[in-house]
Design an enzyme around this catalytic site. Structure first.
Site, short mmCIF file in Angstrom:
data_model
loop_
_atom_site.label_atom_id
_atom_site.label_comp_id
_atom_site.label_asym_id
_atom_site.label_seq_id
_atom_site.Cartn_x
_atom_site.Cartn_y
_atom_site.Cartn_z
N TYR A 1 6.25 2.17 -0.02
CA TYR A 1 5.08 3.04 0.11
C TYR A 1 5.30 4.55 0.28
O TYR A 1 5.64 4.87 1.44
CB TYR A 1 3.99 2.41 1.08
CG TYR A 1 2.60 3.09 1.30
CD1 TYR A 1 2.28 3.92 0.54
CD2 TYR A 1 1.87 2.83 2.32
CE1 TYR A 1 0.94 4.73 0.66
CE2 TYR A 1 0.64 3.48 2.43
CZ TYR A 1 0.24 4.26 1.72
OH TYR A 1 -1.10 4.91 1.77
N ASN A 2 5.18 5.07 -0.79
CA ASN A 2 5.71 6.68 -0.48
C ASN A 2 4.44 7.57 -0.26
O ASN A 2 3.26 7.62 -0.86
CB ASN A 2 6.34 7.32 -1.69
CG ASN A 2 6.98 8.60 -1.47
OD1 ASN A 2 7.68 8.91 -0.51
ND2 ASN A 2 6.59 9.62 -2.41
N TYR A 3 4.15 8.04 1.03
CA TYR A 3 2.94 8.87 1.30
C TYR A 3 3.51 9.95 1.94
O TYR A 3 3.07 10.22 3.31
CB TYR A 3 2.04 7.98 2.16
CG TYR A 3 0.49 8.71 1.98
CD1 TYR A 3 0.34 9.88 1.81
CD2 TYR A 3 -0.55 7.86 2.64
CE1 TYR A 3 -1.18 10.48 1.76
CE2 TYR A 3 -1.74 8.45 2.75
CZ TYR A 3 -2.13 9.37 2.22
OH TYR A 3 -3.36 10.06 2.20
N LYS B 1 4.36 2.57 -4.61
CA LYS B 1 3.07 3.16 -4.44
C LYS B 1 3.40 4.43 -4.03
O LYS B 1 3.79 4.84 -2.80
CB LYS B 1 2.33 2.37 -3.44
CG LYS B 1 0.80 2.82 -3.11
CD LYS B 1 -0.17 1.92 -2.47
CE LYS B 1 0.19 2.09 -1.14
NZ LYS B 1 -0.79 2.22 -0.07
N ASP B 2 2.90 5.35 -4.81
CA ASP B 2 3.34 6.93 -4.37
C ASP B 2 1.63 7.41 -4.48
O ASP B 2 1.25 7.66 -5.36
CB ASP B 2 3.81 7.55 -5.89
CG ASP B 2 4.26 8.88 -5.48
OD1 ASP B 2 4.71 9.38 -4.40
OD2 ASP B 2 4.44 9.78 -6.49
N THR B 3 1.26 7.64 -3.25
CA THR B 3 0.12 8.33 -2.81
C THR B 3 0.36 9.82 -2.84
O THR B 3 1.02 10.58 -1.79
CB THR B 3 -0.38 7.84 -1.53
OG1 THR B 3 -0.53 6.35 -1.62
CG2 THR B 3 -1.74 8.73 -1.20
N VAL C 1 -3.37 2.13 -6.88
CA VAL C 1 -3.60 1.29 -5.56
C VAL C 1 -4.53 2.22 -4.96
O VAL C 1 -4.35 3.35 -4.31
CB VAL C 1 -2.44 1.19 -4.77
CG1 VAL C 1 -2.72 0.44 -3.47
CG2 VAL C 1 -1.25 0.64 -5.23
N THR D 1 -3.11 2.33 4.35
CA THR D 1 -3.71 3.73 4.82
C THR D 1 -5.25 3.21 5.13
O THR D 1 -5.89 3.39 6.16
CB THR D 1 -3.52 4.91 3.94
OG1 THR D 1 -2.07 4.82 4.09
CG2 THR D 1 -4.04 5.89 5.10
C1 ELE Z 1 -4.65 5.83 -0.81
C2 ELE Z 1 -5.86 6.40 -0.91
C3 ELE Z 1 -5.50 8.15 -1.03
C4 ELE Z 1 -4.94 4.25 -0.74
C5 ELE Z 1 -3.79 3.13 0.89
C6 ELE Z 1 -3.55 3.82 -0.29
O1 ELE Z 1 -4.93 3.08 1.57
O2 ELE Z 1 -2.78 2.27 1.39
O3 ELE Z 1 -7.42 9.98 -3.17
O4 ELE Z 1 -5.26 10.62 -2.19
O5 ELE Z 1 -7.64 10.43 -0.61
O6 ELE Z 1 -4.11 6.36 0.23
O7 ELE Z 1 -6.43 5.90 -2.24
O8 ELE Z 1 -6.57 8.47 -1.83
P1 ELE Z 1 -6.81 10.04 -2.18
O9 ELE Z 1 -2.63 3.67 -0.88
#
Ligand code: ELE
EC number: 4.1.2.55
Length: 288
Positions: free
Chosen positions: A129-131, A153-155, A193, A42
Site C-alpha cells: 500500500y503506497n500512499y 495499491k498506489d494512492t 481501490v 485509510t
Molecule cells: C483511497 C481513497 C483516496 C482509498 C483506502 C484507499 O482507503 O485505503 O480520491 O485520493 O481522496 O485512499 O480512495 O481517494 P482520493 O486506498
C-alpha cells in the site's frame, strides 16, 4: 479491471465497531459487483484502529467473503507480526501494509526490511500500500523486486507514478486509489481501490461495463460526476462524508466514523445531502 473497496469501519456513538453493520455493508457491496474488499485501509480508519479491532474486522468480513486483502500496517512491528500470523490460517487474497511513517528520513533500507519481515512470516501474497501523501514515503519499485509482491495499491494523483510500477514490476497487479482517476486506472492499470465504492459501487461498476463495451465517452461522463462529488466531499472531510452518503445512496445505516475522524454534525450532514442532490439525480439517470 478489478474494483476493490477499501471498506469503511462502522462505529457506534461510543466508538465501538458495529460488526453487524460492517457485514451488511460488505454483503451489499459484493452484490453490487465489487470484486474484493480491502480491510483496514485509510477509509476504514486502519491507522486509527487497535490491533484487536483490525483482527475483529477481518474475522467479521471473513463470515461474508474470503475475497479480502488484510491491511496490517502499524509502527508497532510486534502487532504487525501478530496480525500476519493470525491471518496465515485464513483463506484470503493477501496481506497488505502501508509503509512505516511519521519518523523522518528513514533510509530506504528500512522500508525494504519492513516488507521483508512481513513476507518472511506470511503465508499469503503481499500487497503493497503506497500512499506517499499520507505516510511521507514513496516506495520505489526497486525495493520490491525481490519480494513476493502480488499487487500494489498506489494512492497517488499521479497516474504516471502508478504506471512506473507496472513497467518496472512485470506480473505485479497495480491499482490506483484516487477516486478522481478511476476512469484512467480502469483503462490503463489492473483496477482501482477507491473509497467511493462505499457509497456509489453501481457507478464504478457501470464505468467498468461501459469501458468494456468501448463506450468511453459515457464512462468519462460518470467520472465527471465522481470528480464533482469529490470536490464537495473534501469540504466536509471526505471520510466522514462517506458515512452519511452510504445511507443516502444505499439506504442503510453504517453509524459513524471515530474521532479524530469526527462525524458530521446534523447540520453538516443536511447541507452535504442538499449539495449532492443534483448529482445524485444525474447519477440515478445515468446508472439505471
Ligand atoms: C483511497 C481513497 C483516496 C482509498 C483506502 C484507499 O482507503 O485505503 O480520491 O485520493 O481522496 O485512499 O480512495 O481517494 P482520493 O486506498
Amino acid at each position: 479491471m478489478e474494483i476493490i473497496s477499501p471498506i469503511i469501519t462502522p462505529f457506534d456513538k461510543q466508538g465501538k465497531v458495529n460488526v453487524d453493520a460492517l457485514k451488511t455493508h460488505a454483503k451489499n457491496l459484493l452484490e453490487k459487483g465489487i470484486d474484493a474488499i480491502f480491510v483496514n485501509g485509510t477509509t476504514g480508519l486502519g491507522p486509527a484502529l487497535s490491533k484487536d479491532e483490525k483482527r475483529q474486522n477481518l474475522n467479521a468480513l471473513y463470515d461474508v467473503t474470503h475475497k479480502l486483502i488484510f491491511q496490517v500496517g502499524s509502527l508497532n512491528l510486534n502487532d504487525v507480526m501478530e496480525l500476519v500470523k493470525f491471518s496465515n490460517e485464513m483463506d484470503i487474497l493477501g496481506v497488505s501494509s502501508h509503509s512505516p511513517y511519521y519518523f523522518p528520513r528513514l533510509p530506504e533500507k528500512f522500508l525494504a526490511k519492513y516488507y521483508e519481515e512481513i513476507a518472511r512470516i506470511s503465508s499469503h501474497s503481499l500487497y503493497i500500500y503506497n500512499y506517499p501523501a499520507a505516510t511521507g514515503y514513496d516506495i520505489p519499485p526497486s525495493i520490491l523486486k525481490s519480494l513476493p509482491v502480488k499487487g500494489i495499491k498506489d494512492t497517488n494523483q499521479d497516474l504516471a507514478h502508478s504506471l512506473e510500477y507496472k513497467l518496472n514490476l512485470p506480473g505485479v497487479k497495480v491499482y490506483n486509489g484516487s477516486n478522481t482517476l478511476i476512469y484512467y486506472s480502469l483503462l490503463s492499470l489492473d483496477g482501482v481501490v477507491a473509497s467511493f465504492t462505499n457509497f456509489i459501487p453501481e457507478v464504478i461498476v457501470k464505468q467498468r461495463d461501459l469501458i468494456k463495451q468501448g463506450k468511453l465517452d459515457d464512462a468519462l461522463r460518470l467520472q465527471e460526476l465522481i470528480n464533482r462529488l469529490a470536490d464537495i466531499l473534501r469540504k466536509y472531510g471526505s471520510i466522514s462524508a462517506i458515512y452519511v452518503l452510504v445511507n443516502e445512496f444505499q439506504g442503510y445505516d453504517v453509524g459513524y466514523p471515530r474521532p479524530p475522524i469526527f462525524p458530521l454534525t446534523d447540520e453538516e450532514a443536511l447541507s452535504l445531502k442538499r449539495e449532492i442532490e443534483p448529482l445524485k439525480r444525474k447519477i440515478q439517470e445515468l446508472v439505471h
